[in-house]
Design a protein around this motif. Sequence first.
Motif, PDB file in Angstrom:
ATOM      1  N   ALA A 178      27.867  55.611  46.943  1.00 56.70           N
ATOM      2  CA  ALA A 178      28.575  54.572  47.695  1.00 56.70           C
ATOM      3  C   ALA A 178      29.650  53.909  46.841  1.00 56.70           C
ATOM      4  O   ALA A 178      30.792  53.715  47.280  1.00 56.70           O
ATOM      5  CB  ALA A 178      27.581  53.523  48.197  1.00 56.70           C
ATOM      6  N   ILE A 179      29.293  53.621  45.608  1.00 56.51           N
ATOM      7  CA  ILE A 179      30.265  53.006  44.685  1.00 56.51           C
ATOM      8  C   ILE A 179      31.458  53.943  44.499  1.00 56.51           C
ATOM      9  O   ILE A 179      32.627  53.530  44.538  1.00 56.51           O
ATOM     10  CB  ILE A 179      29.587  52.732  43.304  1.00 56.51           C
ATOM     11  N   SER A 180      31.154  55.227  44.322  1.00 56.40           N
ATOM     12  CA  SER A 180      32.214  56.213  44.110  1.00 56.40           C
ATOM     13  C   SER A 180      33.135  56.315  45.320  1.00 56.40           C
ATOM     14  O   SER A 180      34.362  56.401  45.187  1.00 56.40           O
ATOM     15  CB  SER A 180      31.569  57.552  43.751  1.00 56.40           C
ATOM     16  N   VAL A 181      32.534  56.285  46.506  1.00 55.83           N
ATOM     17  CA  VAL A 181      33.342  56.368  47.729  1.00 55.83           C
ATOM     18  C   VAL A 181      34.238  55.137  47.859  1.00 55.83           C
ATOM     19  O   VAL A 181      35.417  55.231  48.197  1.00 55.83           O
ATOM     20  CB  VAL A 181      32.431  56.512  48.982  1.00 55.83           C
ATOM     21  N   LEU A 182      33.689  53.965  47.543  1.00 54.17           N
ATOM     22  CA  LEU A 182      34.485  52.729  47.633  1.00 54.17           C
ATOM     23  C   LEU A 182      35.642  52.771  46.634  1.00 54.17           C
ATOM     24  O   LEU A 182      36.786  52.454  46.975  1.00 54.17           O
ATOM     25  CB  LEU A 182      33.598  51.509  47.377  1.00 54.17           C
ATOM     26  N   GLU A 183      35.354  53.199  45.407  1.00 48.19           N
ATOM     27  CA  GLU A 183      36.390  53.309  44.371  1.00 48.19           C
ATOM     28  C   GLU A 183      37.534  54.199  44.828  1.00 48.19           C
ATOM     29  O   GLU A 183      38.705  53.833  44.748  1.00 48.19           O
ATOM     30  CB  GLU A 183      35.789  53.903  43.089  1.00 48.19           C
ATOM     31  N   THR A 184      37.144  55.393  45.314  1.00 46.24           N
ATOM     32  CA  THR A 184      38.135  56.399  45.706  1.00 46.24           C
ATOM     33  C   THR A 184      39.035  55.898  46.836  1.00 46.24           C
ATOM     34  O   THR A 184      40.224  56.206  46.888  1.00 46.24           O
ATOM     35  CB  THR A 184      37.417  57.690  46.164  1.00 46.24           C
ATOM     36  N   ASN A 185      38.441  55.137  47.752  1.00 41.75           N
ATOM     37  CA  ASN A 185      39.189  54.750  48.949  1.00 41.75           C
ATOM     38  C   ASN A 185      39.635  53.286  48.946  1.00 41.75           C
ATOM     39  O   ASN A 185      40.013  52.749  49.975  1.00 41.75           O
ATOM     40  CB  ASN A 185      38.325  55.012  50.196  1.00 41.75           C
ATOM     41  N   LYS A 186      39.585  52.678  47.760  1.00 45.35           N
ATOM     42  CA  LYS A 186      39.869  51.246  47.672  1.00 45.35           C
ATOM     43  C   LYS A 186      41.217  50.887  48.309  1.00 45.35           C
ATOM     44  O   LYS A 186      41.314  49.989  49.141  1.00 45.35           O
ATOM     45  CB  LYS A 186      39.880  50.840  46.193  1.00 45.35           C
ATOM     46  N   LYS A 187      42.229  51.625  47.933  1.00 43.80           N
ATOM     47  CA  LYS A 187      43.583  51.312  48.377  1.00 43.80           C
ATOM     48  C   LYS A 187      43.700  51.432  49.897  1.00 43.80           C
ATOM     49  O   LYS A 187      44.162  50.514  50.580  1.00 43.80           O
ATOM     50  CB  LYS A 187      44.561  52.283  47.720  1.00 43.80           C
ATOM     51  N   GLN A 188      43.215  52.550  50.376  1.00 43.16           N
ATOM     52  CA  GLN A 188      43.303  52.838  51.812  1.00 43.16           C
ATOM     53  C   GLN A 188      42.500  51.844  52.644  1.00 43.16           C
ATOM     54  O   GLN A 188      42.897  51.456  53.739  1.00 43.16           O
ATOM     55  CB  GLN A 188      42.784  54.281  52.020  1.00 43.16           C
ATOM     56  N   LEU A 189      41.354  51.397  52.120  1.00 45.71           N
ATOM     57  CA  LEU A 189      40.487  50.469  52.871  1.00 45.71           C
ATOM     58  C   LEU A 189      40.966  49.023  52.728  1.00 45.71           C
ATOM     59  O   LEU A 189      40.540  48.146  53.479  1.00 45.71           O
ATOM     60  CB  LEU A 189      39.022  50.600  52.412  1.00 45.71           C
ATOM     61  N   GLY A 190      41.839  48.787  51.751  1.00 49.21           N
ATOM     62  CA  GLY A 190      42.503  47.490  51.659  1.00 49.21           C
ATOM     63  C   GLY A 190      41.668  46.334  51.156  1.00 49.21           C
ATOM     64  O   GLY A 190      42.051  45.174  51.357  1.00 49.21           O
ATOM     65  N   PHE A 191      40.528  46.579  50.499  1.00 52.50           N
ATOM     66  CA  PHE A 191      39.750  45.432  50.010  1.00 52.50           C
ATOM     67  C   PHE A 191      40.144  45.078  48.579  1.00 52.50           C
ATOM     68  O   PHE A 191      40.712  45.886  47.846  1.00 52.50           O
ATOM     69  CB  PHE A 191      38.242  45.688  50.134  1.00 52.50           C
ATOM     70  N   GLY A 192      39.889  43.835  48.189  1.00 51.29           N
ATOM     71  CA  GLY A 192      40.312  43.349  46.885  1.00 51.29           C
ATOM     72  C   GLY A 192      39.242  43.513  45.822  1.00 51.29           C
ATOM     73  O   GLY A 192      39.540  43.840  44.681  1.00 51.29           O
ATOM     74  N   PHE A 193      37.992  43.303  46.189  1.00 53.20           N
ATOM     75  CA  PHE A 193      36.943  43.431  45.173  1.00 53.20           C
ATOM     76  C   PHE A 193      35.643  43.889  45.825  1.00 53.20           C
ATOM     77  O   PHE A 193      35.449  43.754  47.033  1.00 53.20           O
ATOM     78  CB  PHE A 193      36.723  42.107  44.439  1.00 53.20           C
ATOM     79  N   ALA A 194      34.750  44.477  44.999  1.00 55.66           N
ATOM     80  CA  ALA A 194      33.430  44.895  45.485  1.00 55.66           C
ATOM     81  C   ALA A 194      32.391  44.376  44.503  1.00 55.66           C
ATOM     82  O   ALA A 194      32.638  44.280  43.306  1.00 55.66           O
ATOM     83  CB  ALA A 194      33.342  46.411  45.592  1.00 55.66           C
ATOM     84  N   ASP A 195      31.258  43.990  45.033  1.00 52.04           N
ATOM     85  CA  ASP A 195      30.189  43.448  44.196  1.00 52.04           C
ATOM     86  C   ASP A 195      28.864  43.982  44.724  1.00 52.04           C
ATOM     87  O   ASP A 195      28.799  44.473  45.853  1.00 52.04           O
ATOM     88  CB  ASP A 195      30.213  41.919  44.285  1.00 52.04           C
ATOM     89  N   PHE A 196      27.825  43.901  43.912  1.00 51.27           N
ATOM     90  CA  PHE A 196      26.538  44.358  44.431  1.00 51.27           C
ATOM     91  C   PHE A 196      25.382  43.540  43.855  1.00 51.27           C
ATOM     92  O   PHE A 196      25.526  42.888  42.814  1.00 51.27           O
ATOM     93  CB  PHE A 196      26.323  45.848  44.137  1.00 51.27           C
ATOM     94  N   GLU A 197      24.267  43.576  44.544  1.00 50.08           N
ATOM     95  CA  GLU A 197      23.060  42.888  44.067  1.00 50.08           C
ATOM     96  C   GLU A 197      21.877  43.851  44.239  1.00 50.08           C
ATOM     97  O   GLU A 197      21.640  44.370  45.336  1.00 50.08           O
ATOM     98  CB  GLU A 197      22.825  41.624  44.903  1.00 50.08           C
TER      99      GLU A 197
END
Lengths: 407, 407
Positions: free
Chosen positions: B317-336
């Motif tokens: 999931a982290i890898s997918v978010l990283e790869t698509n960060k630009k396209q998905l338009g989010f500024g930051f990701a965090d996890f718990e």
Amino acid sequence: MSRIVIKLDEHTFVSPDRIDQITKRIINEKNKGVDVVVVVPYIHLIDEKLRQYAYTLSEKPTQREIDSIRSTNTQIASSLLSIALNKNGFQAISLTGWQAGISTVTPNRNVLIDHIESEKVNNYLKTGVIPIIAGGQGVDQENNITLLGEGGPETTAVGVAVAIGAERVDIYTNAVGVFTADPKIVKTAKKIKQISYDEMLELSLLGSKIIHPRAVELAKKFNMPLNVCSSIEDVAGTLIKGELEMERNLIVRGVAYETDIIRLTVGYESYGHASLASLFTTLAENHINVDIIVQAVIDGVKPTVSFSIEKEVFAEAISVLETNKKQLGFGFADFEVGLAKVSIVGSGMASNPGVAARMFDRLKNENIQVKMVSTSEIKVSVVVPQDDMVRAANALHDEFNLVEELV
Amino acid sequence: MSRIVIKLDEHTFVSPDRIDQITKRIINEKNKGVDVVVVVPYIHLIDEKLRQYAYTLSEKPTQREIDSIRSTNTQIASSLLSIALNKNGFQAISLTGWQAGISTVTPNRNVLIDHIESEKVNNYLKTGVIPIIAGGQGVDQENNITLLGEGGPETTAVGVAVAIGAERVDIYTNAVGVFTADPKIVKTAKKIKQISYDEMLELSLLGSKIIHPRAVELAKKFNMPLNVCSSIEDVAGTLIKGELEMERNLIVRGVAYETDIIRLTVGYESYGHASLASLFTTLAENHINVDIIVQAVIDGVKPTVSFSIEKEVFAEAISVLETNKKQLGFGFADFEVGLAKVSIVGSGMASNPGVAARMFDRLKNENIQVKMVSTSEIKVSVVVPQDDMVRAANALHDEFNLVEELV
């Protein structure tokens, strides 16, 4: 495009490395521009454990369930090989007996191939796929999974080759071909280049374990050439086919042997009591295979009949004779153990009288006692003391010039 | 004659003794005068070794060959059981997926039962034979062997029961039924006598491993009663069916939990950038299952969306978010990490407002922090720190009176 069928041996599946090696062999053949179908043998290694488990559950499991269980080993092996071929960039697909369209019938106790619907295999070949067929299995009319029994995988290979019109079947074995004698006991044994179906049949029946006679018979029926070769080295093997170019030069093509033969002798009080028919019918009904039969009819001596059997059925044979003694009308039974059978095979024999005489002469010179004799058009078998077997095989191998590069 | 389907569990096949035990259970049922069909589960014990072997040959073996290999374990197990029943004087016959007429389709990545030709099983039942079906397998239109994947054997059992018009499916498990909570963490948990399909579905989806939700869904669709019971003791289990007699008395039927939950949070610079659709489509396309989703929209605070995932897919999931960060338009990701989910389930909930409030109240009194909330018609799930999970489950079990013999 021409087609070949490759029948693998069990040793292919002992390790991933061996599977890799065979994969390369198959790819080599494919790269020669031929369509390849592969047939996978029974894998007895796994088989035995499952059989044992089944027998802990019941002393007499049904044949249907045992066949269903045993069919899985070959199914697994075909998938493993298919995976290895896929990895190397080749399209391959495993097929169980029913997936390959192999229908069987069981007229008596033996399961036989009834017919093969070749359409599926043909379709795969047309699209460049290598079909990997689980050998020695099929389905009957009720869709029960059936095993073809001994020699089944070779028989599948020949049957499929006939169905798809292949030009030959390559039989991969742990030997490098068919030899004039077992190299383990005759050091001067040579690899035979070509041999006829009939000669190979005799050699198979006489104990050569390289290919089951059943597969040779099927190949003979449809004139399908069989190429027996090594599964390890890619060198020329032995070609089994109908017409041989150099046949007429050769009287004897090979020497075969079989150990642990037992001679049973049954004696009658008089000729009136002796019925060979009822004796051998009774034995056959109890599934005891009798090989050589010798009947001694000498004036003034009570009539006897001797026959040879394999060690495995000895106890059963004795028990059958005991049980049916009265009905069969014999007076006494005797046996002799520690015997072996040595045979010479060659289709040139029929047109060369005196071959048997030459054989007996040589054995006499070697001081080897002949206990029983049996002859056919293309072979002569003698039963000798097992201790003399190796000597007899070597002497006959020498006598008929098999040591020279004629074969 | 009425008919039942018995779905066995894997523990049945750990030893010949266990097979013998189950054989007696099956014979007991048969002797009650009902027709019995048995469905055999996947046998992972053998499975794993073969999988490993296959992966030494290729990093990416094809699904087709893996399915063909894995199908053999269940095939063998059905034959073994059939042999044990035969030994006890009962006619039984093993059937693979294709022999039982089970056809599958693969609309996406999941193999589903398309239809079952019940004729063969019906014919066996009519002649008094017990069909032993290899669960979780079938064939597709090209006669390839297919595996139904997780929950496959239960699904086969329900499917066959529907096809042959059985009155119920007995699901044999290593538990004695469905409990109000996992007895391992809630000591006062009680066995539930009856539960509705929907409630069982929620419990299954929420981590109860007793029966796969897929099989419950199929049973619900055809209103096929499921009886979850012990494979060891012959005692009453839990009946899963449509209409429950005592339903209206009960608000909450059970407490479920799931460990190792991770909360991922994605933050956007502004509302314009946030597209929940594209975020969750991207995750779904990469086969990452998202469970609870919470969107926080607070004035003056940057918009965020949180969702829970299982630990197993975290790295992906982290890898997918990283790869698509630009396209998905989010500024930051965090996890718990270190979270768990605790849920209460009961179809009485829909008509009893305030259940969720009562749940939150009790958790607050226990000083347990609620991180995320998700509700449906018949369940409320909360994500809490994993360290508080056992306490939360026990508190809720007590809060909704599941300790009493109401269930």
